[in-house]
Design a protein around this motif. Structure first.
Motif: not given
Length: 126
Positions: A35-36, A106-108, A8-14, A123-125
């Motif tokens: 949106l998640k 567990d992080t991509i 699941e997406l945790q955060h994004q930049e730019n 994103s985290k598993r």
């Protein structure tokens, strides 16, 4: 080390400037930015199936490491690309853009670079 799992997406930049550079319309960018997103990855040896669901939009790609595959990009366009694997990283170059997907526990972290613009998704598993 297997990439298989749901993330699941945790955060994004730019996000906004990168999507603008890809040519996405402003209304789509505004709808998509909050949106998640859920990414599901199935790895079978060198074969990968990646499904990214963001709201009602579903992006599916299948590829084999080291072989040319048709990849659907974030702007919906399809292009040919070869994905390479270096340790815990999946790396590809597509139309002037470099994409690196790195698995740490567990992080991509997915980093896309186009010129001097970098877009990062963490994103985290689940």
């Amino acid at each position: 080390m297997s990439f298989t799992g749901k993330y699941e997406l945790q955060h994004q930049e730019n996000f906004e400037p990168f999507m603008k550079a890809l040519g996405l319309p402003d209304d789509e960018i505004q709808k998509g930015k909050d949106l998640k997103s859920i990414s599901e990855i199935v790895q079978d040896g060198k074969k990968f199936k990646v499904t990214v669901t963001t709201g009602s939009k579903v992006l599916k790609n299948e590829f084999t490491i080291g072989e040319e595959s048709e990849i659907q990009m974030l702007n919906g366009r399809k292009t040919k690309a070869v994905v390479q694997m270096e340790g815990n990283k999946l790396i590809t170059q597509v139309k002037g853009m470099k994409s690196v997907t790195e698995l740490n526990g567990d992080t991509i972290t997915h980093t896309m670079t186009m010129g001097d613009l970098t877009f990062k998704r963490v994103s985290k598993r689940i």
